[in-house]
Design a protein around this motif. Structure first.
Motif, PDB file in Angstrom:
ATOM      1  N   LEU A 186       0.912  -1.173  -0.048  1.00 58.27           N
ATOM      2  CA  LEU A 186       0.079  -0.103   0.060  1.00 58.27           C
ATOM      3  C   LEU A 186       1.063   1.394  -0.018  1.00 58.27           C
ATOM      4  CD1 LEU A 186      -2.761  -0.959   2.669  1.00 58.27           C
ATOM      5  CD2 LEU A 186      -2.844  -1.024   0.332  1.00 58.27           C
ATOM      6  N   LYS A 187       0.399   2.180  -0.728  1.00 59.21           N
ATOM      7  CA  LYS A 187       1.447   3.332  -1.076  1.00 59.21           C
ATOM      8  C   LYS A 187       0.587   4.762  -0.783  1.00 59.21           C
ATOM      9  CE  LYS A 187       3.606   0.973  -4.629  1.00 59.21           C
ATOM     10  NZ  LYS A 187       4.144   1.065  -5.967  1.00 59.21           N
ATOM     11  N   ASN A 188       0.645   5.312   0.581  1.00 56.04           N
ATOM     12  CA  ASN A 188      -0.220   6.521   0.612  1.00 56.04           C
ATOM     13  C   ASN A 188      -1.696   6.506   0.223  1.00 56.04           C
ATOM     14  OD1 ASN A 188       0.201   9.068   1.651  1.00 56.04           O
ATOM     15  ND2 ASN A 188       0.144   9.895  -0.443  1.00 56.04           N
ATOM     16  N   VAL A 189      -2.306   5.524   0.901  1.00 54.14           N
ATOM     17  CA  VAL A 189      -3.904   5.503   0.493  1.00 54.14           C
ATOM     18  C   VAL A 189      -4.374   6.672   1.529  1.00 54.14           C
ATOM     19  CG1 VAL A 189      -5.845   3.966   0.926  1.00 54.14           C
ATOM     20  CG2 VAL A 189      -3.582   2.896  -0.141  1.00 54.14           C
ATOM     21  N   ASN A 190      -5.224   7.330   0.905  1.00 53.08           N
ATOM     22  CA  ASN A 190      -6.340   8.280   1.524  1.00 53.08           C
ATOM     23  C   ASN A 190      -7.628   7.824   1.061  1.00 53.08           C
ATOM     24  OD1 ASN A 190      -4.342  10.303   2.901  1.00 53.08           O
ATOM     25  ND2 ASN A 190      -3.877   9.965   0.680  1.00 53.08           N
ATOM     26  N   LEU A 191      -8.340   7.288   2.217  1.00 56.54           N
ATOM     27  CA  LEU A 191      -9.936   6.753   1.789  1.00 56.54           C
ATOM     28  C   LEU A 191     -10.921   7.466   2.947  1.00 56.54           C
ATOM     29  CD1 LEU A 191     -11.429   4.663   0.082  1.00 56.54           C
ATOM     30  CD2 LEU A 191     -10.886   3.117   1.765  1.00 56.54           C
ATOM     31  N   ASN A 192     -12.242   7.708   2.649  1.00 58.01           N
ATOM     32  CA  ASN A 192     -13.066   7.996   3.391  1.00 58.01           C
ATOM     33  C   ASN A 192     -14.138   6.945   2.942  1.00 58.01           C
ATOM     34  OD1 ASN A 192     -12.103  10.348   4.697  1.00 58.01           O
ATOM     35  ND2 ASN A 192     -12.766  11.732   3.021  1.00 58.01           N
ATOM     36  N   LEU A 202     -17.215   3.231  -5.559  1.00 60.42           N
ATOM     37  CA  LEU A 202     -16.319   2.195  -6.069  1.00 60.42           C
ATOM     38  C   LEU A 202     -14.972   2.928  -6.166  1.00 60.42           C
ATOM     39  CD1 LEU A 202     -15.724  -0.387  -7.544  1.00 60.42           C
ATOM     40  CD2 LEU A 202     -16.552   0.783  -9.733  1.00 60.42           C
ATOM     41  N   TYR A 203     -14.066   2.004  -5.539  1.00 63.86           N
ATOM     42  CA  TYR A 203     -12.495   2.653  -5.463  1.00 63.86           C
ATOM     43  C   TYR A 203     -11.863   1.652  -6.310  1.00 63.86           C
ATOM     44  CZ  TYR A 203     -14.041   5.981  -1.732  1.00 63.86           C
ATOM     45  OH  TYR A 203     -14.770   6.954  -0.940  1.00 63.86           O
ATOM     46  N   GLU A 204     -10.850   2.135  -7.219  1.00 66.02           N
ATOM     47  CA  GLU A 204     -10.136   1.186  -7.752  1.00 66.02           C
ATOM     48  C   GLU A 204      -8.568   1.358  -7.500  1.00 66.02           C
ATOM     49  OE1 GLU A 204      -8.736   0.136 -12.437  1.00 66.02           O
ATOM     50  OE2 GLU A 204     -10.154   1.578 -12.150  1.00 66.02           O
ATOM     51  N   LEU A 205      -8.079  -0.039  -7.062  1.00 66.61           N
ATOM     52  CA  LEU A 205      -6.528   0.139  -6.793  1.00 66.61           C
ATOM     53  C   LEU A 205      -5.823  -0.395  -7.792  1.00 66.61           C
ATOM     54  CD1 LEU A 205      -8.420  -0.059  -3.643  1.00 66.61           C
ATOM     55  CD2 LEU A 205      -5.963  -0.787  -2.799  1.00 66.61           C
ATOM     56  N   GLU A 206      -4.449   0.236  -7.712  1.00 63.25           N
ATOM     57  CA  GLU A 206      -3.510  -0.372  -8.812  1.00 63.25           C
ATOM     58  C   GLU A 206      -2.130  -0.007  -8.176  1.00 63.25           C
ATOM     59  OE1 GLU A 206      -1.859   1.282 -12.953  1.00 63.25           O
ATOM     60  OE2 GLU A 206      -4.249   0.923 -12.856  1.00 63.25           O
ATOM     61  N   ASP A 207      -1.351  -1.099  -7.879  1.00 63.27           N
ATOM     62  CA  ASP A 207      -0.109  -1.139  -7.311  1.00 63.27           C
ATOM     63  C   ASP A 207      -0.098  -0.442  -5.935  1.00 63.27           C
ATOM     64  OD1 ASP A 207       1.079  -2.324  -9.597  1.00 63.27           O
ATOM     65  OD2 ASP A 207       1.375  -0.386 -10.567  1.00 63.27           O
ATOM     66  N   GLY A 208      -1.192  -0.638  -5.105  1.00 65.14           N
ATOM     67  CA  GLY A 208      -1.159  -0.258  -4.026  1.00 65.14           C
ATOM     68  C   GLY A 208      -1.637   1.219  -3.901  1.00 65.14           C
ATOM     69  N   GLU A 209      -2.034   1.808  -4.683  1.00 66.65           N
ATOM     70  CA  GLU A 209      -2.643   2.932  -4.641  1.00 66.65           C
ATOM     71  C   GLU A 209      -4.147   3.177  -5.111  1.00 66.65           C
ATOM     72  OE1 GLU A 209       0.404   6.461  -5.303  1.00 66.65           O
ATOM     73  OE2 GLU A 209       0.848   4.701  -7.010  1.00 66.65           O
ATOM     74  N   ILE A 210      -5.022   4.096  -4.570  1.00 71.13           N
ATOM     75  CA  ILE A 210      -6.411   4.495  -5.080  1.00 71.13           C
ATOM     76  C   ILE A 210      -6.143   5.345  -6.532  1.00 71.13           C
ATOM     77  CG2 ILE A 210      -8.460   5.500  -4.894  1.00 71.13           C
ATOM     78  CD1 ILE A 210      -8.214   4.509  -1.992  1.00 71.13           C
ATOM     79  N   VAL A 211      -6.401   4.732  -7.519  1.00 69.13           N
ATOM     80  CA  VAL A 211      -6.195   5.554  -8.772  1.00 69.13           C
ATOM     81  C   VAL A 211      -7.535   6.171  -9.222  1.00 69.13           C
ATOM     82  CG1 VAL A 211      -4.201   4.422  -9.472  1.00 69.13           C
ATOM     83  CG2 VAL A 211      -6.722   3.414 -10.031  1.00 69.13           C
ATOM     84  N   GLN A 212      -8.760   5.993  -8.847  1.00 71.02           N
ATOM     85  CA  GLN A 212      -9.882   6.001  -9.330  1.00 71.02           C
ATOM     86  C   GLN A 212     -11.034   5.893  -8.292  1.00 71.02           C
ATOM     87  OE1 GLN A 212     -10.889   5.023 -13.343  1.00 71.02           O
ATOM     88  NE2 GLN A 212     -12.954   5.989 -13.116  1.00 71.02           N
ATOM     89  N   SER A 213     -11.904   6.800  -8.030  1.00 74.28           N
ATOM     90  CA  SER A 213     -13.208   6.613  -7.462  1.00 74.28           C
ATOM     91  C   SER A 213     -14.482   7.072  -8.127  1.00 74.28           C
ATOM     92  CB  SER A 213     -13.080   7.254  -6.119  1.00 74.28           C
ATOM     93  OG  SER A 213     -12.963   8.885  -6.188  1.00 74.28           O
ATOM     94  N   ASN A 214     -15.552   6.364  -7.871  1.00 72.98           N
ATOM     95  CA  ASN A 214     -16.588   6.641  -8.644  1.00 72.98           C
ATOM     96  C   ASN A 214     -17.824   6.841  -7.562  1.00 72.98           C
ATOM     97  OD1 ASN A 214     -15.892   6.639 -11.101  1.00 72.98           O
ATOM     98  ND2 ASN A 214     -15.594   4.681 -11.283  1.00 72.98           N
ATOM     99  N   GLN A 215     -18.706   7.496  -7.661  1.00 70.46           N
ATOM    100  CA  GLN A 215     -20.045   7.436  -6.783  1.00 70.46           C
ATOM    101  C   GLN A 215     -20.979   7.206  -7.606  1.00 70.46           C
ATOM    102  OE1 GLN A 215     -20.501  11.232  -4.857  1.00 70.46           O
ATOM    103  NE2 GLN A 215     -22.551  10.972  -4.484  1.00 70.46           N
ATOM    104  N   ASN A 216     -21.606   6.017  -7.172  1.00 75.20           N
ATOM    105  CA  ASN A 216     -22.828   5.542  -8.330  1.00 75.20           C
ATOM    106  C   ASN A 216     -24.072   5.910  -7.906  1.00 75.20           C
ATOM    107  OD1 ASN A 216     -20.652   4.228  -9.582  1.00 75.20           O
ATOM    108  ND2 ASN A 216     -21.066   2.185  -8.606  1.00 75.20           N
ATOM    109  N   ALA A 217     -24.425   5.897  -6.592  1.00 79.26           N
ATOM    110  CA  ALA A 217     -25.733   5.956  -6.249  1.00 79.26           C
ATOM    111  C   ALA A 217     -26.143   7.089  -5.262  1.00 79.26           C
ATOM    112  CB  ALA A 217     -26.479   4.535  -5.766  1.00 79.26           C
ATOM    113  N   ILE A 218     -25.208   7.793  -4.912  1.00 82.32           N
ATOM    114  CA  ILE A 218     -25.373   9.019  -3.744  1.00 82.32           C
ATOM    115  C   ILE A 218     -24.970  10.282  -4.432  1.00 82.32           C
ATOM    116  CG2 ILE A 218     -24.874   9.671  -1.706  1.00 82.32           C
ATOM    117  CD1 ILE A 218     -24.387   6.884  -0.549  1.00 82.32           C
ATOM    118  N   ASP A 219     -25.896  11.280  -4.391  1.00 84.38           N
ATOM    119  CA  ASP A 219     -25.688  12.544  -5.060  1.00 84.38           C
ATOM    120  C   ASP A 219     -24.951  13.410  -3.901  1.00 84.38           C
ATOM    121  OD1 ASP A 219     -28.998  12.298  -6.297  1.00 84.38           O
ATOM    122  OD2 ASP A 219     -27.195  11.871  -7.609  1.00 84.38           O
TER     123      ASP A 219
END
Length: 243
Positions: free
Chosen positions: A36-42, A226-243
């Motif tokens: 994991l490399k500097n993951v920031n996640l809420n 939805l959060y996508e991880l690649e090589d230990g980092e979050i590279v993309q986040s999507n909000q599907n159902a909540i405005d």
């Protein structure tokens, strides 16, 4: 780098769990593996959240750190506004017994207990009053479609049925947060869809939060975040159902 800006969240009000600058390194020197490399996640309270990524991307490592099965090499994890990064073994165990439920790929069922006994045993460990064990266990097993298989032992159940027992064992306790590692991997598409709908109903009825890892694109369409991880980092986040 997050490619798609996620909704701004006040950790003190909207998030049940926050990871700040989390790193996890195995080994030292030239042999070090930076999982994991500097993951920031809420993780917003009362939501269904998915972590996706290829094998080796860091999904399971992150889930283990969030669930206190592992500790970060650097950074901090906050659960309900409390820093849980450096708790003692006893404190981490107590947290998992009562407030953070875990669903493993390996099922981790007691082999000579029936499905019903497996769920009741987990309730006993969690400190739920004994008079409630049978009712809660039966309700949870019925919810996952195992009403007629409650008296069967794990070796008498299919892999998918064992996974559903593991899910029932977890949701019966109604923890504030559930962390699930590929909970639909052993299920057919129909039952997988039913389990995700069950998760969403649990969230709606109890306010719990559920975070899962998945490779299933159908599951990804049903989650709130939805959060996508690649090589230990979050590279993309999507909000599907909540405005």
């Amino acid at each position: 780098m997050i490619l798609e800006q996620q909704r701004k969240i006040d950790p003190k009000q909207d998030s049940i769990m926050v990871a700040q600058g989390v790193k996890r390194t195995f080994g030292k020197g030239h042999n070090a593996v930076h999982a994991l490399k500097n993951v920031n996640l809420n993780i917003p309270r009362g939501c269904l959240v998915a972590l996706k990524g290829r094998s080796g991307s860091g999904k399971t490592t992150l889930l283990n750190v969030l669930g206190t099965l592992d500790q970060p090499t650097e950074g901090n994890v906050f659960f309900q506004n409390n820093n849980i990064s450096n708790l003692s073994d006893k404190e981490r165990t107590n947290l998992r017994r009562k407030d953070i439920g875990l669903i493993f790929q390996s099922f981790a069922l007691t082999p000579y207990m029936t499905a019903l006994e497996n769920v009741e045993f987990a309730l006993r460990i969690a400190g739920i009053p004994s008079k409630e064990h049978l009712k809660l266990a039966e309700e949870a097993l019925s919810l996952v479609g195992l009403k007629k298989r409650m008296k069967h032992r794990p070796y008498e159940l299919s892999g998918g049925e064992q996974q559903r027992v593991a899910i029932a064992r977890c949701i019966a306790q109604q923890p504030a947060l559930i962390l699930a590692d590929e909970p639909t991997a052993e299920l057919d598409s129909k039952m997988g869809f039913q389990i995700i709908q069950l998760f969403k109903k649990c969230i709606q009825d109890t306010g719990m939060t559920i975070v899962l890892t998945t490779h299933d694109p159908d599951v990804m369409e049903l989650v709130d975040y939805l959060y996508e991880l690649e090589d230990g980092e979050i590279v993309q986040s999507n909000q599907n159902a909540i405005d």
